[in-house]
Design a protein around this motif. Structure first.
Motif, short mmCIF file in Angstrom:
data_model
loop_
_atom_site.label_atom_id
_atom_site.label_comp_id
_atom_site.label_asym_id
_atom_site.label_seq_id
_atom_site.Cartn_x
_atom_site.Cartn_y
_atom_site.Cartn_z
N ILE A 74 -37.80 36.24 -141.76
CA ILE A 74 -36.53 36.09 -142.47
C ILE A 74 -35.61 37.25 -142.09
O ILE A 74 -34.42 37.06 -141.84
N GLY A 75 -36.20 38.45 -142.00
CA GLY A 75 -35.43 39.62 -141.56
C GLY A 75 -34.91 39.44 -140.15
O GLY A 75 -33.76 39.78 -139.85
N ALA A 76 -35.75 38.89 -139.27
CA ALA A 76 -35.34 38.67 -137.87
C ALA A 76 -34.20 37.67 -137.79
O ALA A 76 -33.18 37.91 -137.12
N THR A 77 -34.33 36.53 -138.48
CA THR A 77 -33.28 35.50 -138.47
C THR A 77 -31.97 36.07 -138.99
O THR A 77 -30.90 35.88 -138.39
N VAL A 96 -36.39 41.59 -131.82
CA VAL A 96 -37.48 40.71 -131.37
C VAL A 96 -38.76 41.50 -131.14
O VAL A 96 -39.85 41.11 -131.58
N LYS A 97 -38.65 42.64 -130.45
CA LYS A 97 -39.84 43.46 -130.15
C LYS A 97 -40.48 44.00 -131.44
O LYS A 97 -41.70 44.00 -131.58
N HIS A 98 -39.63 44.46 -132.37
CA HIS A 98 -40.16 44.99 -133.64
C HIS A 98 -40.93 43.91 -134.39
O HIS A 98 -42.03 44.17 -134.89
N VAL A 99 -40.35 42.73 -134.49
CA VAL A 99 -40.98 41.64 -135.26
C VAL A 99 -42.30 41.22 -134.61
O VAL A 99 -43.31 41.03 -135.29
N MET A 100 -42.31 41.09 -133.28
CA MET A 100 -43.53 40.70 -132.55
C MET A 100 -44.65 41.70 -132.80
O MET A 100 -45.78 41.32 -133.15
N ILE A 101 -44.36 42.98 -132.62
CA ILE A 101 -45.40 44.02 -132.71
C ILE A 101 -45.90 44.18 -134.15
O ILE A 101 -47.10 44.22 -134.41
N LEU A 102 -44.95 44.24 -135.11
CA LEU A 102 -45.35 44.42 -136.51
C LEU A 102 -46.16 43.23 -137.03
O LEU A 102 -47.10 43.41 -137.80
N PHE A 236 -40.40 50.45 -125.27
CA PHE A 236 -40.18 50.16 -126.69
C PHE A 236 -40.18 51.45 -127.49
O PHE A 236 -41.01 52.32 -127.31
N LYS A 237 -39.20 51.56 -128.40
CA LYS A 237 -39.25 52.69 -129.34
C LYS A 237 -38.80 52.19 -130.71
O LYS A 237 -37.91 51.34 -130.81
N PHE A 238 -39.48 52.71 -131.73
CA PHE A 238 -39.16 52.28 -133.09
C PHE A 238 -37.74 52.69 -133.46
O PHE A 238 -37.34 53.83 -133.22
N ASP A 239 -37.01 51.76 -134.03
CA ASP A 239 -35.64 52.01 -134.47
C ASP A 239 -35.65 52.00 -135.99
O ASP A 239 -35.94 50.98 -136.62
N LYS A 240 -35.33 53.15 -136.59
CA LYS A 240 -35.47 53.26 -138.06
C LYS A 240 -34.51 52.33 -138.80
O LYS A 240 -34.82 51.85 -139.90
N ASP A 241 -33.35 52.02 -138.20
CA ASP A 241 -32.41 51.10 -138.86
C ASP A 241 -32.97 49.67 -138.90
O ASP A 241 -32.84 48.97 -139.91
N ILE A 242 -33.58 49.25 -137.80
CA ILE A 242 -34.16 47.90 -137.76
C ILE A 242 -35.35 47.81 -138.70
O ILE A 242 -35.51 46.83 -139.43
#
Length: 455
Positions: A74-77, A96-102, A236-242
């Protein structure tokens, strides 16, 4: 004249997004119904009832996992839709990368541990009797393994839908579902020299179809011409805002999904106490109910994508118009579904099984289901719009009260105190849907959802 042109434009945009989703969900549900029908005719009455019950038990675990996956999705959409509206497409790859990995780290690993390491304990917890355990162990494990690919697919589909691309998920899902039905026929019945595996064959076929979908999706996201794509070479690096946005939107959504799964699990246990035949009847009714979810889900996703994009463009009134128009179209479809269930319920149930007792009882439940349709469809669509705005707290409140409180209280009264059996359980579903619809509608009318921001 201006308003009618605008209405036509709104309708066209909604149908463009919702049409492929509707076809995809409808085909997926129909294929799922065919799977259940195949199992319903795969052996003697006791074996088929236990096989259908095994699918129901396994679905409890899968739906729990997918519910949590969808919370992140839902967050990704929402983010993808907002970033496109705000002309910040450069942020999409990171989402996309954050959602896939998490998804894989936080959700898939625990589901694998439960499905493969605690099979019997988990199946008993989800309401399996001994006959179901005996027949369904292998199915349970194989489906848990396939969850790796299913979760990956859901993450990419959510990002694609946020961008307004609903045709790609539709095409991939139709191919995957078609291969699943063919695989089921071959492995359940032992065609073309393959062994006759019954419910285990259904599990192997289902998981392989998820692998096929994953392979197709990898090709899509590696194509840099698509708005939703990833570059493997880009570090890939974690983005605190995302991560902040995913937590802000996803945490209440996770709470909502957990409340829903917990409520449905307790509700299913009440139904399971009525015995294997009632439980098998219930699973057939759930399969048919899933079909009736499709209009609400399709137009809910459309409302979510278009409301999110409009808010990204800083046009809140346009977002409201999209949600209202989605509701109007959904209402017509819900009414049609209700009429079909009321007058042809027994015929539909008869497609699943030859067991006359199950067919007659399911037909009575479907008459009740007809009255559930308008409430269910409307609340799914408005809730979809609220989620697209990032307003997931109110959907959590409505689900918590509706399923964990109202449905369970009324189910206990109707089933256990008044002895109304399976119909009593479904009457509780009607009360729950009506109250949830009222709560979601009240929130929508406050307009507070229009002013939620993301980073």
């Amino acid at each position: 004249m201006e308003s009618s042109i605008n209405e036509k434009h709104l309708r066209d945009e909604i149908v463009k997004v919702a049409g492929p989703v509707f076809i995809e969900l409808l085909m997926g549900t129909l294929f799922g119904m065919v799977d259940m029908m195949m199992l319903g005719r795969s052996g003697d009455a006791a074996t088929t009832a236990a096989s259908i019950a095994a699918v129901g038990v396994t679905n409890q675990l899968v739906f729990l996992g997918l519910s949590l996956v969808q919370s992140l999705n839902i967050g990704a959409t929402t983010m993808v839709a907002r970033y496109i509206g705000a002309k910040r497409e450069d942020r999409i790859e990171s989402v996309v990368k954050h959602v896939m990995i998490l998804t894989q780290l936080l959700l898939v690993i625990p589901i694998l541990f439960i499905g493969l390491g605690m099979t019997d304990t988990a199946m008993k917890f989800f309401g399996a009797h001994e006959d179901t355990l005996l027949i369904g162990r292998g199915y349970f494990r194989v489906i848990a393994l396939g969850f790796i690919f299913q979760a990956f697919n859901f993450s990419i589909f959510a990002s694609l839908r946020g961008s307004g691309d609903t045709k790609t998920p539709m095409k991939i899902n139709i191919i995957a579902n078609l291969s699943n039905v063919v695989g089921n026929a071959v492995l359940i019945y032992g065609l073309f020299g393959f062994p006759r595996l019954g419910v285990l064959g259904a599990g192997i076929s289902t998981s392989l179809s998820q692998v096929i979908a994953s392979i197709m999706l990898v090709r899509v996201v590696l194509n840099e011409k698509n708005i939703v794509h990833i570059k493997i070479k880009k570090k890939f690096k974690f983005d605190k805002d995302i991560v902040y946005n995913l937590v802000k939107i996803g945490l209440p959504a996770s709470g909502e999904q957990l409340a829903m799964r917990a409520g449905l699990l307790m509700f299913t246990k009440i139904v399971a106490s009525l015995g294997t035949v009632a439980y098998a009847t219930h699973q057939i009714c759930i399969s048919i109910l899933n079909l009736s979810f499709t209009p609400g889900q399709a137009f809910g996703i459309s409302a979510s994508t278009l409301a999110g994009r409009s808010l990204g463009e800083e046009e809140p009134d346009k977002a409201e118009s999209y949600i209202k128009m989605c509701g109007k179209i959904g209402a017509v479809i819900a009414a049609t579904m209700g009429i079909l269930f009321f007058f042809f319920g027994t015929f539909i149930a008869g497609l699943y099984t030859n067991n006359r007792e199950v067919v007659v009882e399911a037909g009575k439940v479907l008459k009740l289901m007809a009255f559930i349709q308008p409430f269910q469809c409307s609340q799914l669509i408005i809730a979809g719009g609220l989620r697209g705005a990032g307003d997931t707290v109110w959907t959590l409140i409505s689900t918590f009260l509706g399923i964990l409180v109202i449905r369970l209280i009324f189910a206990r009264i109707f089933v256990m105190k008044m002895g109304m059996g399976l119909r009593g359980a479904w009457l509780a579903v009607l009360v729950d849907q009506g109250i949830r619809w009222l709560l979601i509608l009240m929130r929508f009318r406050t307009n507070k959802w229009k002013y939620i921001t993301i980073r």
